[in-house]
Design an enzyme around this catalytic site. Sequence first.
Site, PDB file in Angstrom:
ATOM      1  N   PHE A 157       0.934  -1.273   0.100  1.00  0.00           N
ATOM      2  CA  PHE A 157      -0.056   0.081  -0.044  1.00  0.00           C
ATOM      3  C   PHE A 157       0.928   1.191   0.020  1.00  0.00           C
ATOM      4  O   PHE A 157       0.878   2.048  -0.976  1.00  0.00           O
ATOM      5  CB  PHE A 157      -0.953  -0.037   1.200  1.00  0.00           C
ATOM      6  CG  PHE A 157      -1.350   1.322   1.850  1.00  0.00           C
ATOM      7  CD1 PHE A 157      -2.376   1.863   0.709  1.00  0.00           C
ATOM      8  CD2 PHE A 157      -1.435   1.611   3.011  1.00  0.00           C
ATOM      9  CE1 PHE A 157      -2.671   3.356   1.135  1.00  0.00           C
ATOM     10  CE2 PHE A 157      -1.786   2.948   3.424  1.00  0.00           C
ATOM     11  CZ  PHE A 157      -2.513   3.639   2.567  1.00  0.00           C
ATOM     12  N   ASN A 169       8.440  -9.554  -1.972  1.00  0.00           N
ATOM     13  CA  ASN A 169       8.141 -10.710  -2.234  1.00  0.00           C
ATOM     14  C   ASN A 169       6.745 -11.172  -2.504  1.00  0.00           C
ATOM     15  O   ASN A 169       6.441 -12.405  -2.712  1.00  0.00           O
ATOM     16  CB  ASN A 169       8.849 -11.607  -1.279  1.00  0.00           C
ATOM     17  CG  ASN A 169       8.087 -11.321   0.263  1.00  0.00           C
ATOM     18  OD1 ASN A 169       6.998 -10.497   0.107  1.00  0.00           O
ATOM     19  ND2 ASN A 169       8.478 -12.214   1.394  1.00  0.00           N
ATOM     20  N   ASP A 177      12.844 -11.622  -1.727  1.00  0.00           N
ATOM     21  CA  ASP A 177      12.757 -11.674  -0.067  1.00  0.00           C
ATOM     22  C   ASP A 177      13.889 -10.992   0.564  1.00  0.00           C
ATOM     23  O   ASP A 177      15.154 -11.636   0.306  1.00  0.00           O
ATOM     24  CB  ASP A 177      12.291 -13.234   0.340  1.00  0.00           C
ATOM     25  CG  ASP A 177      12.255 -13.191   1.771  1.00  0.00           C
ATOM     26  OD1 ASP A 177      12.502 -12.016   2.517  1.00  0.00           O
ATOM     27  OD2 ASP A 177      11.724 -14.071   2.223  1.00  0.00           O
ATOM     28  N   TYR A 222      21.131  -8.089  -3.907  1.00  0.00           N
ATOM     29  CA  TYR A 222      22.279  -7.772  -4.965  1.00  0.00           C
ATOM     30  C   TYR A 222      21.419  -6.763  -5.771  1.00  0.00           C
ATOM     31  O   TYR A 222      20.602  -7.046  -6.568  1.00  0.00           O
ATOM     32  CB  TYR A 222      22.831  -8.916  -5.557  1.00  0.00           C
ATOM     33  CG  TYR A 222      23.678  -8.527  -6.452  1.00  0.00           C
ATOM     34  CD1 TYR A 222      25.076  -8.088  -6.259  1.00  0.00           C
ATOM     35  CD2 TYR A 222      23.363  -8.380  -8.118  1.00  0.00           C
ATOM     36  CE1 TYR A 222      25.947  -7.338  -7.156  1.00  0.00           C
ATOM     37  CE2 TYR A 222      24.316  -7.896  -8.869  1.00  0.00           C
ATOM     38  CZ  TYR A 222      25.479  -7.530  -8.697  1.00  0.00           C
ATOM     39  OH  TYR A 222      26.445  -7.039  -9.451  1.00  0.00           O
ATOM     40  N   LYS A 229      11.500 -11.538  10.901  1.00  0.00           N
ATOM     41  CA  LYS A 229      12.509 -11.809   9.990  1.00  0.00           C
ATOM     42  C   LYS A 229      12.550 -10.502   9.238  1.00  0.00           C
ATOM     43  O   LYS A 229      13.838 -10.079   9.191  1.00  0.00           O
ATOM     44  CB  LYS A 229      12.399 -12.883   9.181  1.00  0.00           C
ATOM     45  CG  LYS A 229      12.968 -14.334  10.010  1.00  0.00           C
ATOM     46  CD  LYS A 229      12.537 -15.446   8.928  1.00  0.00           C
ATOM     47  CE  LYS A 229      13.536 -15.579   7.992  1.00  0.00           C
ATOM     48  NZ  LYS A 229      13.450 -16.712   7.054  1.00  0.00           N
ATOM     49  N   LYS A 247      25.486   0.447   3.029  1.00  0.00           N
ATOM     50  CA  LYS A 247      26.832   0.415   3.338  1.00  0.00           C
ATOM     51  C   LYS A 247      27.700   0.288   1.809  1.00  0.00           C
ATOM     52  O   LYS A 247      28.535   1.060   1.802  1.00  0.00           O
ATOM     53  CB  LYS A 247      27.411  -0.458   4.306  1.00  0.00           C
ATOM     54  CG  LYS A 247      28.645  -0.356   4.930  1.00  0.00           C
ATOM     55  CD  LYS A 247      28.648  -1.116   6.031  1.00  0.00           C
ATOM     56  CE  LYS A 247      30.028  -1.768   6.380  1.00  0.00           C
ATOM     57  NZ  LYS A 247      30.169  -3.263   5.897  1.00  0.00           N
ATOM     58  N   TYR A 252       5.541  -7.601  15.688  1.00  0.00           N
ATOM     59  CA  TYR A 252       5.979  -6.344  14.752  1.00  0.00           C
ATOM     60  C   TYR A 252       6.721  -5.289  15.704  1.00  0.00           C
ATOM     61  O   TYR A 252       7.524  -4.567  15.279  1.00  0.00           O
ATOM     62  CB  TYR A 252       4.374  -5.709  14.435  1.00  0.00           C
ATOM     63  CG  TYR A 252       4.403  -4.535  13.479  1.00  0.00           C
ATOM     64  CD1 TYR A 252       4.975  -4.677  12.024  1.00  0.00           C
ATOM     65  CD2 TYR A 252       3.775  -3.301  13.734  1.00  0.00           C
ATOM     66  CE1 TYR A 252       5.081  -3.680  11.366  1.00  0.00           C
ATOM     67  CE2 TYR A 252       3.776  -2.215  12.882  1.00  0.00           C
ATOM     68  CZ  TYR A 252       4.340  -2.558  11.662  1.00  0.00           C
ATOM     69  OH  TYR A 252       4.126  -1.413  10.578  1.00  0.00           O
ATOM     70  N   LYS A 275      10.511  -3.763  14.780  1.00  0.00           N
ATOM     71  CA  LYS A 275      10.551  -2.299  14.626  1.00  0.00           C
ATOM     72  C   LYS A 275      11.553  -1.675  15.395  1.00  0.00           C
ATOM     73  O   LYS A 275      12.277  -0.741  14.829  1.00  0.00           O
ATOM     74  CB  LYS A 275       9.007  -1.688  14.007  1.00  0.00           C
ATOM     75  CG  LYS A 275       8.440  -2.068  13.030  1.00  0.00           C
ATOM     76  CD  LYS A 275       9.076  -1.708  11.567  1.00  0.00           C
ATOM     77  CE  LYS A 275       8.347  -1.903  10.359  1.00  0.00           C
ATOM     78  NZ  LYS A 275       8.782  -1.655   9.105  1.00  0.00           N
TER      79      LYS A 275
END
Length: 332
Positions: free
Chosen positions: A33, A54, A78, A84, A113, A127, A167, A171
């Site tokens: 969204f 994903n 994912d 990459y 995850k 980085k 969640y 976060k």
Amino acid sequence: MIITCCVYKANDYLHFPEDNTLERTLITGGAGFLGSHLCDYFIAKGHYVICMDNLLTGDMDNIAHLFGNERFAFVKHDVTDFIYVEGKVDNILHFASPASPIDYLKLPIQTLKVGSLGTHKALGLAKEKGARFLLASTSECYGDPLEHPQSEDYWGNVNPVGPRSVYDEAKRFAEALTMAYHRYHGIDTRIVRIFNTYGPRMRLDDGRALPTFMAQAMRGEDITVFGDGSQTRSFCYVDDMVEGIFRLLNSSEVNPVNIGNPGEMTILEFAGKVVGLCGSRSRVVFKDLPVDDPKVRRPDITKARKILGWEPKVRLEDGLKLVLEYFRGKTA
Ligand code: UDP
């Protein structure tokens, strides 16, 4: 429809047309969204946008209109796996995550995850590329707040083992990791704490208050208000949110910034507004309040006003009409 954009699957070799004059922005969760509105916004600002998702809770329909735009590429990947991207990346907006309570309760491990491993991978890419990094954080960092309204220097009241913790704590970890990459590796980072946001492309079945109430009102079904409906929220229209995020990215503020609409109301009042707007005869029924459901929530946006010159512009009534049009179009 002929799809002319680059569509890649995980692990494919990613090759994007070289044009070093354009800013290149990677948006993780770009088919969601909020992510899809960010894709639109950054394309409109002249960026080259790489949308990565994903499709766990994202939807290709949200970005289908961008296929064919030569400054847009979609990558199915994912982000908890190594990311990459060939060539330069100037900005990374990390928005990948289930974000509605129903979604993250259904997908608890994936939520943890993506907030932890996914943020690590996205920061690692920042980085490697010397990119600016913006983390989509959340008002859930404040948990069931004991301070009201919530300003950025409030540390929150989060139950670390409750169902919402998948969640909230993901976060909070993501914020800590972002600050560590900033302090230790000197990455140029931003953290936006996003309060309840609404707009077209929300999923009718995502379980959040607005789509649920609208779907129920449109079908003439009972409106399911949780608890006694006295808990409060403050709803920000997606266009205002995206503008605030863009301004934050272009600022030099490293510490978290609240972006949201301070117009607070009870959920019962909100349900009444939605029913009224839909011209529905639905009646309200009361259901159990979910565990750890915050009793109050309202952003203190003093900081955003001061350092970004930002405040929301769209009135709730106007925003709700746009969402209703969108849902009517979807269900027609
Ligand atoms: N809510 C409700 N009925 C529903 C869905 C949600 O009363 O069918 C309530 C929910 O308990 C919360 C508020 O509406 O107090 C906002 O919920 P939402 O899921 O939109 O987001 P949250 O702010 O809880 O992350």
